[in-house]
Design a protein around this motif. Structure first.
Motif, PDB file in Angstrom:
ATOM      1  N   UNK A 188       5.162 -23.766  20.691  1.00 25.31           N
ATOM      2  CA  UNK A 188       4.332 -23.060  20.120  1.00 25.31           C
ATOM      3  C   UNK A 188       3.976 -21.799  21.066  1.00 25.31           C
ATOM      4  N   UNK A 189       4.292 -20.787  20.923  1.00 26.87           N
ATOM      5  CA  UNK A 189       4.255 -19.467  21.952  1.00 26.87           C
ATOM      6  C   UNK A 189       3.563 -18.413  21.228  1.00 26.87           C
ATOM      7  N   UNK A 190       3.655 -18.173  19.856  1.00 26.30           N
ATOM      8  CA  UNK A 190       2.948 -16.912  19.288  1.00 26.30           C
ATOM      9  C   UNK A 190       2.259 -17.413  18.025  1.00 26.30           C
ATOM     10  N   UNK A 191       1.446 -16.485  17.522  1.00 29.87           N
ATOM     11  CA  UNK A 191       0.460 -16.676  16.242  1.00 29.87           C
ATOM     12  C   UNK A 191       1.294 -16.334  15.050  1.00 29.87           C
ATOM     13  N   UNK A 192       0.582 -16.519  13.954  1.00 28.56           N
ATOM     14  CA  UNK A 192       1.134 -15.958  12.733  1.00 28.56           C
ATOM     15  C   UNK A 192       1.235 -14.512  12.683  1.00 28.56           C
ATOM     16  N   UNK A 193       0.337 -13.974  13.688  1.00 26.97           N
ATOM     17  CA  UNK A 193       0.401 -12.464  14.035  1.00 26.97           C
ATOM     18  C   UNK A 193       0.597 -11.415  13.005  1.00 26.97           C
ATOM     19  N   UNK A 194      -0.524 -11.467  11.904  1.00 25.34           N
ATOM     20  CA  UNK A 194      -0.168 -10.665  10.873  1.00 25.34           C
ATOM     21  C   UNK A 194      -0.293  -9.040  11.006  1.00 25.34           C
ATOM     22  N   UNK A 195       0.525  -8.224  10.264  1.00 28.91           N
ATOM     23  CA  UNK A 195       0.473  -6.810  10.634  1.00 28.91           C
ATOM     24  C   UNK A 195       0.332  -6.199   8.982  1.00 28.91           C
ATOM     25  N   UNK A 196      -0.459  -5.203   8.877  1.00 28.33           N
ATOM     26  CA  UNK A 196      -0.647  -4.457   7.457  1.00 28.33           C
ATOM     27  C   UNK A 196      -0.398  -3.028   7.669  1.00 28.33           C
ATOM     28  N   UNK A 197       0.364  -2.361   6.656  1.00 27.53           N
ATOM     29  CA  UNK A 197       0.459  -1.020   6.556  1.00 27.53           C
ATOM     30  C   UNK A 197       0.126  -0.520   5.268  1.00 27.53           C
ATOM     31  N   UNK A 198      -1.063   0.330   4.960  1.00 24.50           N
ATOM     32  CA  UNK A 198      -1.465   0.766   3.988  1.00 24.50           C
ATOM     33  C   UNK A 198      -1.372   2.268   3.384  1.00 24.50           C
ATOM     34  N   UNK A 199      -0.946   2.604   2.275  1.00 22.99           N
ATOM     35  CA  UNK A 199      -0.783   3.925   2.009  1.00 22.99           C
ATOM     36  C   UNK A 199      -1.484   4.248   0.601  1.00 22.99           C
ATOM     37  N   UNK A 200      -2.117   5.531   0.986  1.00 21.61           N
ATOM     38  CA  UNK A 200      -2.798   6.056  -0.221  1.00 21.61           C
ATOM     39  C   UNK A 200      -1.808   6.649  -1.586  1.00 21.61           C
ATOM     40  N   UNK A 201      -2.082   6.049  -2.615  1.00 25.26           N
ATOM     41  CA  UNK A 201      -1.519   6.618  -3.901  1.00 25.26           C
ATOM     42  C   UNK A 201      -2.032   7.521  -4.751  1.00 25.26           C
ATOM     43  N   UNK A 202      -1.761   8.049  -5.819  1.00 27.91           N
ATOM     44  CA  UNK A 202      -2.234   9.061  -6.467  1.00 27.91           C
ATOM     45  C   UNK A 202      -3.189   8.252  -7.627  1.00 27.91           C
ATOM     46  N   UNK A 203      -2.544   8.133  -8.757  1.00 28.03           N
ATOM     47  CA  UNK A 203      -2.990   7.426  -9.930  1.00 28.03           C
ATOM     48  C   UNK A 203      -2.780   6.025  -9.807  1.00 28.03           C
ATOM     49  N   UNK A 204      -2.281   5.422  -9.113  1.00 31.43           N
ATOM     50  CA  UNK A 204      -1.969   3.801  -8.656  1.00 31.43           C
ATOM     51  C   UNK A 204      -2.633   3.282  -7.541  1.00 31.43           C
ATOM     52  N   UNK A 205      -2.940   2.295  -7.533  1.00 37.73           N
ATOM     53  CA  UNK A 205      -3.786   1.270  -6.262  1.00 37.73           C
ATOM     54  C   UNK A 205      -2.866   1.801  -5.083  1.00 37.73           C
ATOM     55  N   UNK A 248      10.136 -10.512 -16.055  1.00 38.77           N
ATOM     56  CA  UNK A 248       9.672 -10.364 -14.845  1.00 38.77           C
ATOM     57  C   UNK A 248       9.720  -8.797 -14.418  1.00 38.77           C
ATOM     58  N   UNK A 249       8.785  -7.975 -13.507  1.00 31.80           N
ATOM     59  CA  UNK A 249       8.868  -6.908 -12.900  1.00 31.80           C
ATOM     60  C   UNK A 249       8.952  -6.956 -11.354  1.00 31.80           C
ATOM     61  N   UNK A 250       9.251  -6.187 -10.823  1.00 35.51           N
ATOM     62  CA  UNK A 250       9.268  -5.639  -9.231  1.00 35.51           C
ATOM     63  C   UNK A 250       7.821  -5.624  -8.931  1.00 35.51           C
ATOM     64  N   UNK A 251       7.420  -6.572  -7.910  1.00 38.04           N
ATOM     65  CA  UNK A 251       5.928  -6.287  -7.615  1.00 38.04           C
ATOM     66  C   UNK A 251       5.843  -5.290  -6.336  1.00 38.04           C
ATOM     67  N   UNK A 252       4.995  -4.426  -6.772  1.00 40.15           N
ATOM     68  CA  UNK A 252       4.591  -3.407  -5.477  1.00 40.15           C
ATOM     69  C   UNK A 252       3.524  -3.993  -4.588  1.00 40.15           C
ATOM     70  N   UNK A 253       3.918  -3.984  -3.165  1.00 37.46           N
ATOM     71  CA  UNK A 253       3.184  -4.383  -2.165  1.00 37.46           C
ATOM     72  C   UNK A 253       1.607  -3.963  -2.456  1.00 37.46           C
ATOM     73  N   UNK A 254       0.983  -5.166  -2.571  1.00 38.74           N
ATOM     74  CA  UNK A 254      -0.575  -5.098  -2.778  1.00 38.74           C
ATOM     75  C   UNK A 254      -0.978  -5.219  -4.264  1.00 38.74           C
ATOM     76  N   UNK A 255      -0.065  -5.042  -5.272  1.00 42.69           N
ATOM     77  CA  UNK A 255      -0.371  -5.083  -6.658  1.00 42.69           C
ATOM     78  C   UNK A 255      -1.142  -6.444  -7.075  1.00 42.69           C
ATOM     79  N   UNK A 256      -0.565  -7.601  -6.599  1.00 48.78           N
ATOM     80  CA  UNK A 256      -1.394  -8.614  -7.056  1.00 48.78           C
ATOM     81  C   UNK A 256      -2.828  -8.926  -6.441  1.00 48.78           C
ATOM     82  N   UNK A 257      -3.045  -8.499  -5.147  1.00 48.02           N
ATOM     83  CA  UNK A 257      -4.214  -8.694  -4.422  1.00 48.02           C
ATOM     84  C   UNK A 257      -5.278  -7.509  -5.339  1.00 48.02           C
ATOM     85  N   UNK A 258      -4.659  -6.457  -5.761  1.00 53.20           N
ATOM     86  CA  UNK A 258      -5.581  -5.379  -6.364  1.00 53.20           C
ATOM     87  C   UNK A 258      -5.961  -6.047  -7.540  1.00 53.20           C
TER      88      UNK A 258
END
Length: 361
Positions: free
Chosen positions: A155-172, A317-327
């Motif tokens: 064990x040498x690394x963590x789960x080391x999360x990363x996030x990139x967030x982008x503002x949209x217009x009429x969508x989350x 099913x539809x393609x899921x947009x990143x962040x859509x389930x959490x929203x």
């Protein structure tokens, strides 16, 4: 397994009281509670109030400073390094992200590395602070050494999360918030509480054999990088995790790799630290530094719509947009309440008794 549902207000009050008992200021207790509650609201149950007992455990071991003096120790016009003074990452991280945002307001971008901090909750919380200012937000952190690099069983690394967030217009906002391991340790903790096996590809035993035992880490095993094994692209997850570790810690002066002080209870901090605390890295970029913000948001809306129209293998099913389930979770749970499994409620009620605050139920 039984679920109990609580209002956001009830859990927020309970969580604030826990942090106040730690000795946090009212403002810090409110901020720390907000970070944890945002996780539960967004359906990331592994990083919400279920983590409270972990913060208390570290505070009791004097590994968390409830009243830190957070300060900038290195700085240029567009960059900074912050020393968190051993404080809650839930408080240190927003402090640093706001510096990145203020620099971006003046110069187009802002980049902040952090050392001497602790677990900072979900990466998405901090990246979304930039989105609120019509900026692109970047957030990452290193974490407890639980992950074995490709080909290793150490064990040498963590789960080391990363996030990139982008503002949209009429969508989350589009929010790519993920661990660089096949699964976050919190998901194993959920499986432990529910007494359920974990999927193959998440973990390996101490000899490097795949395992579905959710207790494997306590028995000397390790988590696997994103991609699971060498035949399924684990070198890519390993590379992403290494990137997070280097930006968060080697750059800031925090501990890295196996020297990261752990959040989990079954590991103790190394006796030979190479830095201070754990590390984070944040970035904020003004959209209008590249093109008019509304144009970008209109085109991101178009991007979202085209991906939602994609042909799928399953017509239901539809393609899921990143962040859509959490929203979607956040919209539902703000009105319907936040469900907690009975094991978590039991833990929180025990914590309440220990601290002398009101129980959840």
């Amino acid at each position: 397994m039984t679920f109990y549902t609580f209002t956001e207000e009830k859990l927020r009050e309970f969580t604030e009281n826990v942090f106040l008992k730690m000795g946090c200021t009212t403002a810090d207790a409110q901020l720390a509670a907000d970070v944890l509650l945002r996780s539960d609201l967004r359906g990331i149950d592994s990083h919400g109030v279920a983590r409270l007992s972990g913060y208390i455990r570290l505070w009791e071991k004097e590994r968390i400073n409830a009243t830190p003096v957070i300060k900038v120790v290195y700085e240029t016009a567009t960059t900074a390094t912050v020393d968190g003074d051993g404080g809650l990452g839930l408080v240190v991280a927003p402090f640093a992200m706001k510096i990145a945002i203020e620099k971006a307001k003046l110069y187009g971008t802002g980049w902040v590395a952090v050392r001497n901090s602790n677990h900072f909750g979900i990466a998405g919380y901090h990246a979304l602070l930039a989105v609120e200012q019509e900026m692109i937000g970047i957030s990452m952190t290193n974490a407890s050494p639980l992950v074995a690099p490709t080909y290793a069983n150490e064990r040498l690394l963590g789960t080391n999360p990363m996030c990139y967030a982008f503002p949209a217009g009429k969508y989350p906002p589009v929010v790519v918030d993920m661990a660089t391991a096949a699964a976050a340790n919190g998901k194993l903790e959920i499986a432990q509480r529910a007494n359920l096996p974990i999927p193959e590809g998440w973990a390996q035993d101490k000899d490097g054999n795949t395992s579905t035992n959710p207790h494997q880490l306590k028995e000397g095993g390790s988590l696997l990088p994103l991609g699971s094994d060498k035949d399924h692209g684990s070198h890519k997850g390993y590379g992403l995790s290494a990137t997070v570790d280097i930006l968060s810690a080697v750059l800031s002066g925090a501990n890295y790799g196996p020297w990261v002080p752990p959040f989990v209870s079954f590991l103790e901090p190394p006796s030979d630290p190479v830095g201070a605390g754990i590390g984070h890295f944040f970035g904020a970029m003004r959209v209008d530094g590249f093109r008019p913000a509304q144009e970008f948001k209109d085109h991101l809306d178009n991007w979202i719509e085209r991906f939602k129209q994609a042909k799928t293998v399953d017509p239901d099913k539809q393609v899921i947009i990143p962040g859509e389930p959490e929203y979607a979770f956040e919209q539902e749970r703000r009105t319907a309440g936040i469900p907690l499994i009975d094991a978590v409620v039991h833990d929180l009620n025990e914590l309440a008794d220990k601290l002398g605050i009101s129980r959840l139920n």
